[in-house]
Design a protein around this motif. Structure first.
Motif, PDB file in Angstrom:
ATOM      1  N   HIS A  33     -14.682   5.856  13.000  1.00 17.02           N
ATOM      2  CA  HIS A  33     -13.324   6.103  13.479  1.00 17.02           C
ATOM      3  C   HIS A  33     -13.226   6.037  15.008  1.00 17.02           C
ATOM      4  CE1 HIS A  33     -11.576   7.163   9.571  1.00 17.02           C
ATOM      5  NE2 HIS A  33     -12.683   7.839   9.318  1.00 17.02           N
ATOM      6  N   ASP A  39     -12.159  14.668  21.004  1.00 15.37           N
ATOM      7  CA  ASP A  39     -11.061  14.034  20.262  1.00 15.37           C
ATOM      8  C   ASP A  39     -10.553  14.990  19.177  1.00 15.37           C
ATOM      9  OD1 ASP A  39     -11.017  11.758  21.726  1.00 15.37           O
ATOM     10  OD2 ASP A  39     -12.055  10.498  20.261  1.00 15.37           O
ATOM     11  N   GLN A  42      -7.490  16.439  12.601  1.00 15.08           N
ATOM     12  CA  GLN A  42      -6.540  17.249  11.830  1.00 15.08           C
ATOM     13  C   GLN A  42      -7.239  17.824  10.599  1.00 15.08           C
ATOM     14  OE1 GLN A  42      -2.513  15.680  11.149  1.00 15.08           O
ATOM     15  NE2 GLN A  42      -2.776  16.190   8.985  1.00 15.08           N
ATOM     16  N   PHE A  56      -6.974  12.571  14.485  1.00 12.01           N
ATOM     17  CA  PHE A  56      -5.594  12.845  14.860  1.00 12.01           C
ATOM     18  C   PHE A  56      -4.830  11.568  15.200  1.00 12.01           C
ATOM     19  CE2 PHE A  56      -2.173  14.483  17.607  1.00 12.01           C
ATOM     20  CZ  PHE A  56      -1.646  15.430  16.745  1.00 12.01           C
ATOM     21  N   ASN A  57      -5.460  10.674  15.928  1.00 12.33           N
ATOM     22  CA  ASN A  57      -4.837   9.410  16.305  1.00 12.33           C
ATOM     23  C   ASN A  57      -5.441   8.283  15.483  1.00 12.33           C
ATOM     24  OD1 ASN A  57      -3.192  10.536  18.401  1.00 12.33           O
ATOM     25  ND2 ASN A  57      -5.014  10.643  19.701  1.00 12.33           N
ATOM     26  N   THR A  58      -4.886   8.060  14.288  1.00 10.14           N
ATOM     27  CA  THR A  58      -5.411   7.014  13.411  1.00 10.14           C
ATOM     28  C   THR A  58      -4.472   5.817  13.398  1.00 10.14           C
ATOM     29  OG1 THR A  58      -4.304   8.024  11.512  1.00 10.14           O
ATOM     30  CG2 THR A  58      -6.598   8.629  11.890  1.00 10.14           C
ATOM     31  N   ILE A  59      -5.043   4.646  13.214  1.00  5.16           N
ATOM     32  CA  ILE A  59      -4.266   3.419  13.106  1.00  5.16           C
ATOM     33  C   ILE A  59      -4.203   3.047  11.629  1.00  5.16           C
ATOM     34  CG2 ILE A  59      -4.139   0.995  13.727  1.00  5.16           C
ATOM     35  CD1 ILE A  59      -5.736   1.656  16.245  1.00  5.16           C
TER      36      ILE A  59
END
Length: 348
Positions: A33, A39, A42, A56-59
């Protein structure tokens, strides 16, 4: 040690500073990831008791598939396109020979009429790429069910108007209406499949995975009702006003009972009143019995065979509407029962 997706291992909690419990995560998962120190991750505490960890910041991933006419049996491309659609694919590339160009375009047009949101992104001599413009998490499943219901109820009202003497042009578009209902059912089934794969879509739709599957079952019941409504429209157009049926006796006097029951059940998708659901199902059961007895009595006297067949088929279709609506109510009871379950720990 868990080195890739699908692997499992056991990790021990560590007490840090006398007050905080910590748990290490697999290094390969962190690299997969592209995470680094500090980083955000969640942590989602599921009703089952499990914890779900998500960067938390996934594409979001784009699902793609390539179909080639060289590898698909002749005449099966549409089935493969529908399979890709229901599986939640975002982009479909179709490879073919230049000689097949016009035939492939015709199949794609049929596919687009049967589905929602897919448009041509790129068109070449030997390939066409389709892409979806509708996010599965944008349109609530309940809204699609309501649209199916309104289309179904509208056609029934128009059929009754034509039987009572209105112009038959009211229902001449019955096949187009059925295609609209079919496309909504396919879209709901697509959403249900995506929800099973993506908890993020489930959260956007504010729906659980089990509930999504049951909504798909509700859509299938409505689609089957639409099939029989479609058959009724065909029969009425074919009869062309030759057979006169009374609205005060079976089979037509059972339609308001079916309409009232279905309206109650549609409301209970939201309100979940078990007593109202059972009352509606019981009224449909009584209507089924009345219609069955009526169909048996039709052939006891001497009447014109064509008129008897017309009335018999209309009665059977209304009876089937009642049967599928009872199934609809049963699905609602399944949803209601599951929502009432209390989960407790099992003693060893």
């Amino acid at each position: 040690m868990a080195k890739q997706s699908g692997n499992k291992d056991v990790r021990k909690l560590q007490l840090t500073g006398g007050a905080t419990y910590t748990l290490s995560v697999p290094k390969t998962w962190v690299k997969h990831h592209n995470l680094k120190s500090r980083d955000g991750i969640q942590v989602d505490w599921r009703p089952s008791g499990a914890l779900r960890l998500t960067p938390f910041n996934t594409i979001e991933q784009i699902k793609k598939i390539t179909l080639s006419t060289r590898k698909i049996p002749e005449g099966a491309l549409l089935d493969h396109l529908m399979g890709a659609y229901l599986s939640g694919t975002d982009r479909i590339k179709i490879n073919f020979t230049s000689k097949e160009n016009s035939k492939i375009k015709k199949i794609i047009r049929i596919f687009q009429r049967s589905t929602r949101g897919f448009e041509i992104e790129e068109e070449l001599d030997e390939s066409i790429t389709l892409i979806t413009l509708i996010n599965a998490g944008e349109l609530p499943m309940r809204s699609s069910l309501n649209q199916m219901y309104m289309q179904l109820n509208s056609l029934i009202r128009d059929i009754l108007d034509v039987i009572s003497g209105e112009d038959k042009s009211l229902i001449e578009d019955y096949e187009e209406r059925e295609r609209e209902i079919d496309s909504l059912r396919f879209f709901i089934e697509r959403q249900a499949g995506i929800v099973l794969d993506s908890y993020k879509v489930a959260e956007r739709l504010n729906i659980g995975r089990r509930q999504a599957v049951e909504y798909s079952n509700l859509a299938r019941a409505l689609e089957r009702m639409a099939d029989h409504t479609n058959q009724m429209a065909h029969l009425v157009l074919e009869d062309n006003g030759q057979t006169k049926l009374s609205f005060d006796t079976p089979p037509l006097n059972q339609i308001p009972i079916w309409q009232g029951a279905l309206r109650t059940l549609m409301i209970n998708i939201r309100t979940n009143n078990g007593e109202e659901i059972e009352v509606a199902r019981n009224s449909l059961k009584s209507a089924q019995k009345i219609l069955k007895q009526h169909e048996r009595s039709l052939w006891s006297g001497r009447k014109d065979a064509n008129k008897l067949l017309f009335e018999d088929h209309i009665s059977e279709s209304i009876r089937r509407l009642c049967a599928y609506t009872r199934d609809f109510g049963e699905i609602l009871l399944n949803i209601l029962t599951y929502d009432s379950i209390i989960f407790d720990k099992r003693n060893n």
